[in-house]
Design a protein around this motif. Structure first.
Motif, PDB file in Angstrom:
ATOM      1  N   ARG A   1      -3.185 -12.081  13.456  1.00  8.08           N
ATOM      2  CA  ARG A   1      -2.332 -12.842  12.543  1.00  8.08           C
ATOM      3  C   ARG A   1      -1.147 -11.987  12.077  1.00  8.08           C
ATOM      4  O   ARG A   1      -0.125 -12.526  11.651  1.00  8.08           O
ATOM      5  CB  ARG A   1      -3.140 -13.334  11.347  1.00  8.08           C
ATOM      6  CG  ARG A   1      -4.144 -14.428  11.680  1.00  8.08           C
ATOM      7  CD  ARG A   1      -4.940 -14.821  10.453  1.00  8.08           C
ATOM      8  NE  ARG A   1      -5.774 -13.717   9.984  1.00  8.08           N
ATOM      9  CZ  ARG A   1      -6.482 -13.760   8.848  1.00  8.08           C
ATOM     10  NH1 ARG A   1      -6.431 -14.841   8.080  1.00  8.08           N
ATOM     11  NH2 ARG A   1      -7.229 -12.730   8.489  1.00  8.08           N
ATOM     12  N   PHE A   2      -1.311 -10.662  12.142  1.00  8.83           N
ATOM     13  CA  PHE A   2      -0.197  -9.762  11.871  1.00  8.83           C
ATOM     14  C   PHE A   2       0.590  -9.604  13.171  1.00  8.83           C
ATOM     15  O   PHE A   2       0.117  -8.969  14.106  1.00  8.83           O
ATOM     16  CB  PHE A   2      -0.701  -8.387  11.416  1.00  8.83           C
ATOM     17  CG  PHE A   2      -1.444  -8.386  10.110  1.00  8.83           C
ATOM     18  CD1 PHE A   2      -0.783  -8.202   8.916  1.00  8.83           C
ATOM     19  CD2 PHE A   2      -2.821  -8.578  10.081  1.00  8.83           C
ATOM     20  CE1 PHE A   2      -1.464  -8.193   7.710  1.00  8.83           C
ATOM     21  CE2 PHE A   2      -3.516  -8.573   8.884  1.00  8.83           C
ATOM     22  CZ  PHE A   2      -2.836  -8.386   7.691  1.00  8.83           C
TER      23      PHE A   2
ATOM     24  N   ALA B   1      -2.713 -11.543   0.541  1.00  5.36           N
ATOM     25  CA  ALA B   1      -3.546 -12.745   0.451  1.00  5.36           C
ATOM     26  C   ALA B   1      -4.933 -12.516   1.043  1.00  5.36           C
ATOM     27  O   ALA B   1      -5.926 -13.066   0.556  1.00  5.36           O
ATOM     28  CB  ALA B   1      -2.858 -13.905   1.166  1.00  5.36           C
ATOM     29  N   LYS B   2      -5.019 -11.697   2.068  1.00  5.06           N
ATOM     30  CA  LYS B   2      -6.297 -11.463   2.746  1.00  5.06           C
ATOM     31  C   LYS B   2      -7.305 -10.769   1.831  1.00  5.06           C
ATOM     32  O   LYS B   2      -8.514 -11.042   1.911  1.00  5.06           O
ATOM     33  CB  LYS B   2      -6.069 -10.628   4.012  1.00  5.06           C
ATOM     34  CG  LYS B   2      -7.311 -10.404   4.848  1.00  5.06           C
ATOM     35  CD  LYS B   2      -6.980  -9.713   6.167  1.00  5.06           C
ATOM     36  CE  LYS B   2      -8.243  -9.514   7.003  1.00  5.06           C
ATOM     37  NZ  LYS B   2      -7.948  -8.904   8.329  1.00  5.06           N
TER      38      LYS B   2
ATOM     39  N   ASP C   1      -6.201  -7.529  13.788  1.00  4.73           N
ATOM     40  CA  ASP C   1      -6.064  -8.923  13.369  1.00  4.73           C
ATOM     41  C   ASP C   1      -4.728  -9.438  13.890  1.00  4.73           C
ATOM     42  O   ASP C   1      -3.661  -9.032  13.431  1.00  4.73           O
ATOM     43  CB  ASP C   1      -6.115  -9.001  11.838  1.00  4.73           C
ATOM     44  CG  ASP C   1      -6.111 -10.432  11.318  1.00  4.73           C
ATOM     45  OD1 ASP C   1      -5.743 -11.343  12.093  1.00  4.73           O
ATOM     46  OD2 ASP C   1      -6.457 -10.631  10.143  1.00  4.73           O
TER      47      ASP C   1
ATOM     48  N   GLU D   1      -0.606  -4.073  10.062  1.00  7.63           N
ATOM     49  CA  GLU D   1      -1.881  -4.194  10.765  1.00  7.63           C
ATOM     50  C   GLU D   1      -2.671  -2.892  10.679  1.00  7.63           C
ATOM     51  O   GLU D   1      -3.912  -2.905  10.690  1.00  7.63           O
ATOM     52  CB  GLU D   1      -1.666  -4.591  12.223  1.00  7.63           C
ATOM     53  CG  GLU D   1      -1.108  -3.504  13.130  1.00  7.63           C
ATOM     54  CD  GLU D   1       0.329  -3.146  12.834  1.00  7.63           C
ATOM     55  OE1 GLU D   1       0.673  -1.954  12.904  1.00  7.63           O
ATOM     56  OE2 GLU D   1       1.117  -4.070  12.539  1.00  7.63           O
TER      57      GLU D   1
ATOM     58  N   GLU E   1       9.211 -10.445   9.780  1.00  6.44           N
ATOM     59  CA  GLU E   1       7.811 -10.167  10.086  1.00  6.44           C
ATOM     60  C   GLU E   1       7.211  -9.171   9.103  1.00  6.44           C
ATOM     61  O   GLU E   1       6.024  -9.261   8.764  1.00  6.44           O
ATOM     62  CB  GLU E   1       7.679  -9.644  11.517  1.00  6.44           C
ATOM     63  CG  GLU E   1       8.036 -10.654  12.595  1.00  6.44           C
ATOM     64  CD  GLU E   1       7.139 -11.878  12.591  1.00  6.44           C
ATOM     65  OE1 GLU E   1       6.024 -11.812  12.032  1.00  6.44           O
ATOM     66  OE2 GLU E   1       7.556 -12.915  13.143  1.00  6.44           O
TER      67      GLU E   1
ATOM     68  N   LYS F   1       6.405 -11.235   6.020  1.00  9.42           N
ATOM     69  CA  LYS F   1       5.285 -12.140   6.306  1.00  9.42           C
ATOM     70  C   LYS F   1       3.965 -11.388   6.309  1.00  9.42           C
ATOM     71  O   LYS F   1       2.969 -11.835   5.734  1.00  9.42           O
ATOM     72  CB  LYS F   1       5.508 -12.826   7.661  1.00  9.42           C
ATOM     73  CG  LYS F   1       6.547 -13.922   7.658  1.00  9.42           C
ATOM     74  CD  LYS F   1       6.829 -14.421   9.068  1.00  9.42           C
ATOM     75  CE  LYS F   1       5.586 -14.964   9.745  1.00  9.42           C
ATOM     76  NZ  LYS F   1       5.899 -15.470  11.110  1.00  9.42           N
ATOM     77  N   SER F   2       3.965 -10.210   6.960  1.00  7.47           N
ATOM     78  CA  SER F   2       2.742  -9.419   7.023  1.00  7.47           C
ATOM     79  C   SER F   2       2.365  -8.847   5.657  1.00  7.47           C
ATOM     80  O   SER F   2       1.179  -8.689   5.351  1.00  7.47           O
ATOM     81  CB  SER F   2       2.906  -8.278   8.039  1.00  7.47           C
ATOM     82  OG  SER F   2       2.999  -8.788   9.359  1.00  7.47           O
TER      83      SER F   2
ATOM     84  N   ASP G   1      -4.497  -2.820   7.352  1.00  4.50           N
ATOM     85  CA  ASP G   1      -5.614  -3.764   7.422  1.00  4.50           C
ATOM     86  C   ASP G   1      -6.771  -3.191   8.228  1.00  4.50           C
ATOM     87  O   ASP G   1      -7.936  -3.267   7.804  1.00  4.50           O
ATOM     88  CB  ASP G   1      -5.134  -5.069   8.055  1.00  4.50           C
ATOM     89  CG  ASP G   1      -6.275  -6.020   8.329  1.00  4.50           C
ATOM     90  OD1 ASP G   1      -6.912  -6.497   7.368  1.00  4.50           O
ATOM     91  OD2 ASP G   1      -6.568  -6.291   9.522  1.00  4.50           O
TER      92      ASP G   1
ATOM     93  N   TYR H   1       2.789 -10.360   2.804  1.00  6.53           N
ATOM     94  CA  TYR H   1       2.104 -11.443   2.093  1.00  6.53           C
ATOM     95  C   TYR H   1       0.703 -11.668   2.664  1.00  6.53           C
ATOM     96  O   TYR H   1      -0.263 -11.853   1.911  1.00  6.53           O
ATOM     97  CB  TYR H   1       2.907 -12.735   2.191  1.00  6.53           C
ATOM     98  CG  TYR H   1       2.221 -13.902   1.510  1.00  6.53           C
ATOM     99  CD1 TYR H   1       2.253 -14.031   0.124  1.00  6.53           C
ATOM    100  CD2 TYR H   1       1.519 -14.851   2.252  1.00  6.53           C
ATOM    101  CE1 TYR H   1       1.609 -15.075  -0.515  1.00  6.53           C
ATOM    102  CE2 TYR H   1       0.867 -15.903   1.622  1.00  6.53           C
ATOM    103  CZ  TYR H   1       0.915 -16.005   0.246  1.00  6.53           C
ATOM    104  OH  TYR H   1       0.257 -17.043  -0.384  1.00  6.53           O
ATOM    105  N   LEU H   2       0.585 -11.641   3.983  1.00  9.21           N
ATOM    106  CA  LEU H   2      -0.712 -11.854   4.618  1.00  9.21           C
ATOM    107  C   LEU H   2      -1.717 -10.803   4.174  1.00  9.21           C
ATOM    108  O   LEU H   2      -2.875 -11.119   3.875  1.00  9.21           O
ATOM    109  CB  LEU H   2      -0.564 -11.832   6.144  1.00  9.21           C
ATOM    110  CG  LEU H   2      -1.859 -11.930   6.960  1.00  9.21           C
ATOM    111  CD1 LEU H   2      -2.607 -13.211   6.639  1.00  9.21           C
ATOM    112  CD2 LEU H   2      -1.553 -11.858   8.456  1.00  9.21           C
TER     113      LEU H   2
END
Length: 336
Positions: free
Chosen positions: A229-230, A286-287, A227, A235, A276, A279-280, A238, A282-283
């Protein structure tokens, strides 16, 4: 995004340069399916990359075939890969740092072997690696991702096999203060699964570190690429979660190991790396947050924002102390 590629079929052949997306060959050759495609994303880590490639060359035993893909993200200087053990090396140079995930996906799209190895440039394989990994993956067709035992340069085991993150991960993660102070606490031991490994037996785990992982191409075709977005960090967690959701297993395989000099690329830009990471984090939360758990998103965001502010303050304080010490040392050397 403009890139160009260098393809070496032999280490002593000239390099031909091409534009983005163009197939570049030094000479016609017969297509041979290799056992592994090895993808390394390099960011200003040329010195470590050379050691990494050397270890791969030494680890390739008789009958083992591998292709090497180096995704070079805005590195300084000239990157030279010159090792006769690889009869095909592809270097993709990106004009800017497009991130780890996007660069890995570049390599996956260009590769075609049944198994893909993701390897950090600051990692080195040690001892016998390829043969046991290939045998295990061939014997266990439902394993989508395999992660080896990962060691620090001093021999300490890195927490490379872990449970999926939860609300306590930030407090009891691999590098957290509480884990460093109380390394044997039950929450950390449950989170960092590699601690409980006997060092021999394969173990099904939630996820393994992307510093080195072996991925089955059939699983990638079914689950999809990383993904993007990471930009970097998380990643791997994920991807492993998506593997499990589609019925593929993730296995920690401590019978082979890799030495990892952690963070050599991220050390080039520590503040950007810290940003980063958060940010990742949180992503990722949230995902996969579902139902009422999504009500916690503002709290998680605020907590991570406060944490990054704290990290930046600590970094600036340490830099100030380092500058003061360096200035004192210079004055002492000059006899002032």
């Amino acid at each position: 995004m403009a890139t160009y590629r260098q393809v070496l079929l032999c280490s002593n052949l000239p390099i031909i340069q091409g534009t983005d997306g163009e197939q570049v060959r030094t000479q016609p050759h017969q297509e041979i399916l290799k056992n592994f495609d090895i993808i390394i994303v390099n960011y200003k880590s040329n010195e470590y990359l050379a050691k990494c490639v050397r270890s791969l060359a030494l680890g390739l035993g008789p009958g083992m075939e591998a292709r090497l893909f180096v995704q070079d993200n805005e590195s300084d200087g000239t990157l030279i890969i010159d090792d006769a053990s690889f009869n095909e090396v592809t270097v993709t140079r990106n004009e800017k740092n497009i991130g780890f995930d996007a660069a890995v996906n570049q390599g996956i799209r260009a590769s075609r072997s049944p198994y893909v190895i993701l390897l950090n440039p600051d990692s080195r394989i040690s001892g016998t690696f390829f043969e046991p990994v290939l045998q295990f993956m061939e014997d266990n067709s439902k394993v989508g991702i395999l992660g080896p035992r990962i060691l620090e340069p001093d021999g300490r085991i890195q927490g490379s096999a872990r449970a999926f993150p939860n609300m306590l991960t930030g407090l009891f993660g691999r590098t957290s203060l509480l884990t460093k102070l109380f390394p044997n606490n039950p929450i950390t031991r449950k989170n960092i699964v590699s601690i409980e490994s006997d060092g021999i037996s394969p173990l099904e785990v939630d996820w393994v570190s992307g510093a080195c992982m072996v991925v089955r191409r059939k699983a990638i075709e079914e689950v999809g690429l990383l993904d993007e977005r990471f930009f970097m960090y998380w990643e791997d967690a994920d991807w492993c979660r998506r593997m499990w959701e589609r019925g593929w297993k993730v296995v920690y395989f401590p019978g082979v190991h890799v030495i990892h000099d952690t963070g050599k690329s991220s050390a080039q830009r520590p503040l950007r790396s810290a940003l980063e990471f958060h940010k990742s984090s949180y992503l990722l939360f949230a995902k996969y947050a579902k139902g009422p758990v999504r009500l916690l998103l503002p709290c998680v965001f605020s907590g991570l924002a406060l944490r990054i502010v704290f990290v930046v303050c600590v970094y600036m304080f340490r830099r100030s102390i380092e500058k003061i010490r360096n200035a004192d040392n210079e004055r002492m050397e000059k006899g002032v």
